[in-house]
Every structure is written in structure tokens, then in C-alpha cells.
Design an enzyme around this catalytic site. Structure first.
Site, PDB file in Angstrom:
ATOM      1  CB  VAL A 168      -0.933   0.075   1.104  1.00 23.72           C
ATOM      2  CG1 VAL A 168      -1.690   1.281   1.247  1.00 23.72           C
ATOM      3  CG2 VAL A 168      -1.906  -1.139   1.109  1.00 23.72           C
ATOM      4  CE1 TYR A 169       5.477   5.282   2.958  1.00 24.96           C
ATOM      5  CE2 TYR A 169       7.060   4.321   1.931  1.00 24.96           C
ATOM      6  CZ  TYR A 169       6.694   5.527   2.504  1.00 24.96           C
ATOM      7  OH  TYR A 169       7.598   5.999   2.764  1.00 24.96           O
TER       8      TYR A 169
END
Length: 266
Positions: A168-169
């Protein structure tokens, strides 16, 4: 684990950004503080944006003590109207916008299966959505002053050999990287450049992790050819100031790794 000592931060050293106005989101600590100090050292007036006023004021006092100009705006960037308020504050308090640094981040390194849906939405709100809004709102202000520079903070985790925990990052930061590339093409005729910067530097979060995970931290540092984690001002802030200057006027659309040689961008 020891690291070579970087150059000691000093007072204002040049005027390559004299007369320029910069906005730095997440400017109260870590890399955001380093970039704010670096821009101010080169003569830019800086609007520091973040959620915690006392952190912003602390950085502003550092800038003022060295003879620079700084204003603070405490705001949660994902709230309605926040991007508009940020651009308006730069124009009203400092006279315009020449440099926009999108540094604030709300994404976390977590396994995909552990990432809550609401945190996922917040990560994209605080990342590409707010970055996009600020870029669009800053565009006419940059154009009024003959063009300017947009610096978006991204991550080398997107090209990490082991992508575990960074899905996600990295997705948040890669979305921002795509926006930067498009802006570099679409707004070039107005004199505006857009660049991505992927840093490795000390921050409260990274320092906490290194102190509490010494063996992993030692392995992390060993993987950096420079042999140390970067200093937010010396290794990130000052290079960013140069990237925003006329000396770098032919550079746009690129991703600049400021990480001591650790990452491998294809």
C-alpha cells in the site's frame, strides 16, 4: 553501529532562491524539516504546513534565527478545503507560490492482509488525492510568477527487492510519481517543472525503529553504499533547494534518489 558524521548544518549560504516562496507539507519534522531549512538557507520564504503547530513553530524559529522568513499553517491536509487554504495562505502571507513540496504522508508499511480498509482510504486521501489537489491549485500561481517547481516525495520501497509490507505504501507513492511525470509534460510550456525525490534520512519514526530493532537497523545501514542514513538537511534539504533553482532548469519529470546509493531505479 556507527555512522560517518555528515556536514554540520549552518546558516544561510546562498541566495539562489531569493524572492521565491515555498510550501512544504509535513514541514514540522524529519525530511520535511530538512527540506524547509534547505530552502530557507537558499533564500526562499517558507510556509510550513502540518497538523501540529508547536512542531511547525519550532522549525520556523530555526529559520528565523538564521535570518530567513517562515510562516506556519496548522491543518489536517485531508479535511475539506485544506488544499485551498494552504495555497491561499502562501499567497496572502508570503505573496505567491514558486515551489510546492508535497511531503506529508499517511501511508504505513504493513502486510496487505493487515491493512484496514479505512486506513487504505486515508493513505490515498493524504497521498495522491491531496497531492493532486495542491498541484492543480498551485499551477496558476506558479504560472503567474513565470513558472516554478513541484517536488513530490516518493519512495524507493517501490523498487525494493522484497516488497513484503510495502504494497500500500508503494502504491500510494507510485500514484504520486505518475502524477509528477504527467505534470512535467503538461505544464512545461508554463515554465513549471515537476520532480520526484525518493529520500532515505533520519526521522522520528525511523530513529525509533532503529533504536528498538538494532540488528535489523544494522543490516539496513549495511545495505546503503554510503554507510549511513541521510541527514534531513545536508543530504535531502540542500539537494532539493538546488533542484528548485535555475541551475536545475533542464531537469523535469525525473525521480531523484537521495539515499546513499541504496535503491536501484529501472
Amino acid at each position: 553501529m556507527s555512522e560517518p558524521t555528515p556536514q554540520t548544518p549552518g546558516t544561510a549560504r546562498d541566495d539562489r532562491l531569493a524572492g521565491k516562496v515555498a510550501i512544504v507539507t509535513g514541514g514540522g519534522q524529519g525530511v520535511g524539516r530538512g527540506i524547509s531549512l534547505g530552502l530557507a538557507e537558499s533564500g526562499a520564504a517558507v510556509l510550513l504546513v502540518g497538523r501540529t503547530l508547536h512542531k511547525l513553530e519550532s522549525v520556523a524559529e530555526e529559520i528565523r534565527a538564521a535570518g530567513g522568513t517562515a510562516e506556519c499553517l496548522a491543518v489536517d491536509i485531508i479535511t475539506d478545503g485544506a488544499p485551498e487554504a494552504i495555497i491561499a495562505a502562501a499567497v496572502e502571507r508570503l505573496g505567491g507560490v514558486d515551489i510546492l513540496v508535497n511531503n506529508a504522508n499517511m501511508a504505513m508499511p504493513l502486510p496487505l492482509s493487515d491493512y484496514p480498509d479505512d486506513a487504505f482510504r486515508t493513505a490515498f486521501e493524504g497521498g495522491p488525492r491531496v497531492t493532486f489537489s495542491l498541484m492543480k491549485l498551485a499551477r496558476p500561481e506558479l504560472a503567474k510568477r513565470g513558472g516554478g517547481t513541484i517536488i513530490n516525495l516518493v519512495t524507493s520501497a517501490a523498487v525494493r527487492w522484497d516488497a513484503a509490507n510495502y504494497g500500500v505504501y508503494s502504491a500510494v507513492k507510485e500514484a504520486i510519481r505518475a502524477l509528477t511525470r504527467a505534470a512535467a509534460y503538461e505544464w512545461a510550456a508554463e515554465g513549471t517543472r515537476a520532480l520526484n525525490v525518493a529520500p532515505h534520512a533520519h526521522s522520528p519514526g525511523l530513529d525509533w525503529w532503529m533504536e528498538n530493532n538494532p540488528e535489523e537497523a544494522a543490516a539496513f545501514v549495511a545495505g546503503i553504499p554510503a554507510g549511513r542514513v541521510g541527514d534531513p538537511l545536508v543530504d535531502v534539504g540542500r539537494p532539493v533547494a538546488w533542484l528548485c533553482s535555475a541551475e536545475a532548469s533542464y531537469l523535469s519529470g525525473a525521480t531523484i534518489p537521495l539515499d546513499g546509493g541504496q535503491s536501484r531505479w529501472g
